[in-house]
Write an enzyme that holds these catalytic residues in place. Structure first.
Site, PDB file in Angstrom:
ATOM      1  N   GLU A 262      -7.449   4.850   7.338  1.00 45.61           N
ATOM      2  CA  GLU A 262      -7.242   6.261   6.975  1.00 45.61           C
ATOM      3  C   GLU A 262      -8.449   6.813   6.229  1.00 45.61           C
ATOM      4  O   GLU A 262      -8.788   7.986   6.344  1.00 45.61           O
ATOM      5  CB  GLU A 262      -5.942   6.400   6.165  1.00 45.61           C
ATOM      6  CG  GLU A 262      -4.718   6.253   7.067  1.00 45.61           C
ATOM      7  CD  GLU A 262      -3.473   5.722   6.398  1.00 45.61           C
ATOM      8  OE1 GLU A 262      -3.387   5.716   5.155  1.00 45.61           O
ATOM      9  OE2 GLU A 262      -2.559   5.281   7.143  1.00 45.61           O
TER      10      GLU A 262
ATOM     11  N   LYS B 285       0.092   4.217  -0.422  1.00 46.52           N
ATOM     12  CA  LYS B 285      -0.621   5.418   0.054  1.00 46.52           C
ATOM     13  C   LYS B 285      -0.344   6.577  -0.919  1.00 46.52           C
ATOM     14  O   LYS B 285      -0.167   6.320  -2.106  1.00 46.52           O
ATOM     15  CB  LYS B 285      -0.216   5.740   1.489  1.00 46.52           C
ATOM     16  CG  LYS B 285      -0.361   4.505   2.405  1.00 46.52           C
ATOM     17  CD  LYS B 285      -0.311   4.809   3.848  1.00 46.52           C
ATOM     18  CE  LYS B 285      -0.458   3.499   4.629  1.00 46.52           C
ATOM     19  NZ  LYS B 285      -0.536   3.674   6.052  1.00 46.52           N
TER      20      LYS B 285
ATOM     21  N   ASN C  44       0.858  -1.180   0.000  1.00 42.91           N
ATOM     22  CA  ASN C  44       0.000   0.000   0.000  1.00 42.91           C
ATOM     23  C   ASN C  44       0.895   1.230   0.000  1.00 42.91           C
ATOM     24  O   ASN C  44       1.428   1.612   1.038  1.00 42.91           O
ATOM     25  CB  ASN C  44      -0.891  -0.040   1.260  1.00 42.91           C
ATOM     26  CG  ASN C  44      -1.760   1.201   1.387  1.00 42.91           C
ATOM     27  OD1 ASN C  44      -1.827   2.017   0.466  1.00 42.91           O
ATOM     28  ND2 ASN C  44      -2.414   1.338   2.522  1.00 42.91           N
TER      29      ASN C  44
ATOM     30  N   SER D 226       2.827  -1.552  10.535  1.00 47.71           N
ATOM     31  CA  SER D 226       4.273  -1.538  10.839  1.00 47.71           C
ATOM     32  C   SER D 226       4.956  -2.865  10.540  1.00 47.71           C
ATOM     33  O   SER D 226       5.814  -3.312  11.295  1.00 47.71           O
ATOM     34  CB  SER D 226       4.503  -1.136  12.308  1.00 47.71           C
ATOM     35  OG  SER D 226       4.036   0.178  12.524  1.00 47.71           O
TER      36      SER D 226
ATOM     37  N   GLY E  20       1.852   2.727  10.854  1.00 47.62           N
ATOM     38  CA  GLY E  20       2.810   3.824  10.746  1.00 47.62           C
ATOM     39  C   GLY E  20       3.441   4.245  12.062  1.00 47.62           C
ATOM     40  O   GLY E  20       4.088   5.293  12.144  1.00 47.62           O
TER      41      GLY E  20
ATOM     42  N   GLU F 156      -5.759  -4.761  10.487  1.00 47.70           N
ATOM     43  CA  GLU F 156      -4.812  -3.677  10.709  1.00 47.70           C
ATOM     44  C   GLU F 156      -5.222  -2.883  11.948  1.00 47.70           C
ATOM     45  O   GLU F 156      -6.063  -1.973  11.849  1.00 47.70           O
ATOM     46  CB  GLU F 156      -4.803  -2.720   9.507  1.00 47.70           C
ATOM     47  CG  GLU F 156      -4.337  -3.338   8.215  1.00 47.70           C
ATOM     48  CD  GLU F 156      -3.749  -2.303   7.271  1.00 47.70           C
ATOM     49  OE1 GLU F 156      -2.623  -2.487   6.847  1.00 47.70           O
ATOM     50  OE2 GLU F 156      -4.420  -1.294   6.988  1.00 47.70           O
TER      51      GLU F 156
ATOM     52  N   HIS G 190      -9.886   1.055   4.450  1.00 48.59           N
ATOM     53  CA  HIS G 190      -8.655   1.347   5.197  1.00 48.59           C
ATOM     54  C   HIS G 190      -8.964   2.364   6.305  1.00 48.59           C
ATOM     55  O   HIS G 190      -9.782   3.261   6.117  1.00 48.59           O
ATOM     56  CB  HIS G 190      -7.589   1.891   4.247  1.00 48.59           C
ATOM     57  CG  HIS G 190      -6.235   1.954   4.886  1.00 48.59           C
ATOM     58  ND1 HIS G 190      -5.882   2.958   5.756  1.00 48.59           N
ATOM     59  CD2 HIS G 190      -5.171   1.117   4.814  1.00 48.59           C
ATOM     60  CE1 HIS G 190      -4.648   2.730   6.190  1.00 48.59           C
ATOM     61  NE2 HIS G 190      -4.196   1.626   5.627  1.00 48.59           N
TER      62      HIS G 190
HETATM   63  P1  PGA Z   1       2.390   0.741   7.686  1.00 48.71           P
HETATM   64  O1  PGA Z   1       0.958   0.888   6.967  1.00 48.71           O
HETATM   65  O2  PGA Z   1       3.012  -0.533   7.204  1.00 48.71           O
HETATM   66  O3  PGA Z   1       3.168   1.957   7.252  1.00 48.71           O
HETATM   67  O4  PGA Z   1       2.136   0.721   9.162  1.00 48.71           O
HETATM   68  C1  PGA Z   1       0.144  -0.234   6.786  1.00 48.71           C
HETATM   69  C2  PGA Z   1      -1.167   0.200   6.151  1.00 48.71           C
HETATM   70  O5  PGA Z   1      -1.690   1.259   6.504  1.00 48.71           O
HETATM   71  O6  PGA Z   1      -1.714  -0.506   5.264  1.00 48.71           O
END
Ligand code: PGA
Length: 253
Positions: free
Chosen positions: A100, A11, A9, A213, A174, A168, A98
């Site tokens: 976000e 982003k 991903n 992460s 993150g 997740e 997701h």
């Molecule tokens: P990250 O993001 O690996 O940077 O924690 C994972 C995600 O949001 O899919």
């Protein structure tokens, strides 16, 4: 064991130059893993989908996905992209729900369900994201939150094979923090149980990915869990060496 999925991903990161460089850097690992039951799926921002498609179309066993789609197939929705357009560009997958998007765009389970239906209607496999916040976990509500997201975000009928769900935890995205392996294993089993009892999805039709992460250093122990059918990787998917190491760990499980 079913095929392991390694979904990237990106982003809202990247450029044409970065896309070319990154794909070149992960090509060997991704193609090699593809022959060993581990499938890499790239989910770039919309503007780079065509570039990724043109680059990876001849690589065996590679997947291409987007990070969202609209609930409708067409219409006066300025700035939006439909599932059919993604299919037209060569996508096979789309990340939906997701955290976000739930947070910044106030996407409810009802909206996410509509998007899952749009994806299925247009021949895309959704990657449905679920996960609790830190406060919810501390209040002992992690399982009920995830159950509600699963049942609210999935249609009653016509679920695909495989059905891909990404667990997740919001607090792990993150942040560098991750749940214990026991907590991940417990939640993955819980997700499988909910889907088996409430949606009649057999375990071998289900791929449960872990996200939050995921780094190369952690990958081997994640893949030691049989309940982990793959990973959804954000930050680490933008670094060729780091992402290649994650893909290799998946191929070697
Ligand atoms: P990250 O993001 O690996 O940077 O924690 C994972 C995600 O949001 O899919």
């Amino acid at each position: 064991m079913p095929q392991t999925i390694i979904a990237a991903n990106w982003k809202m990161h990247g450029s044409q130059g970065m896309t070319a460089e990154l794909l070149e850097g992960v090509k060997n690992a991704a193609v090699d893993a593809g022959g060993r039951e581990a499938k890499t799926i790239f989910c770039p921002p919309y503007p780079y989908i065509a570039q990724v498609y043109a680059t990876v179309r001849d690589w065996p066993f590679i997947g291409l996905g987007a990070q969202d789609c609209h609930i409708e197939d067409r219409g006066a929705f300025t700035g939006d992209v439909s599932a059919g357009m993604l299919k037209d560009l060569g996508c096979g997958y789309v990340i939906l729900g997701h955290s976000e998007r739930r947070k910044h765009y106030h996407e409810t389970d009802g909206i996410i369900k509509g998007k899952v239906e749009a994806a299925l209607r247009n021949g895309l496999l959704p990657i449905l994201c679920v996960g609790e916040t830190l406060a919810e976990r501390e209040e002992g509500k992690a399982q009920s939150v995830v159950e509600n997201q699963l049942l609210g975000g999935l249609p009653d009928a016509g679920l695909p094979n495989p059905l891909i769900v990404a667990y997740e935890p919001v607090w792990a995205i993150g942040t560098g923090k991750t749940p214990s392996l026991e907590d991940i294993d417990e939640m993955h089993h819980f997700i499988a149980k909910v889907l088996e009892t409430k949606k009649s999805i057999e375990r071998n039709r289900l791929a449960v990915l872990y996200g939050g992460s995921v780094k190369a250093a952690k990958a081997a122990e994640l893949f030691s869990l049989e309940s982990v059918n793959g990973v959804l990787v954000g930050g680490a998917s933008l670094e060729a060496a780091e992402f290649s190491a994650i893909i290799k760990a998946a191929a070697e499980r």
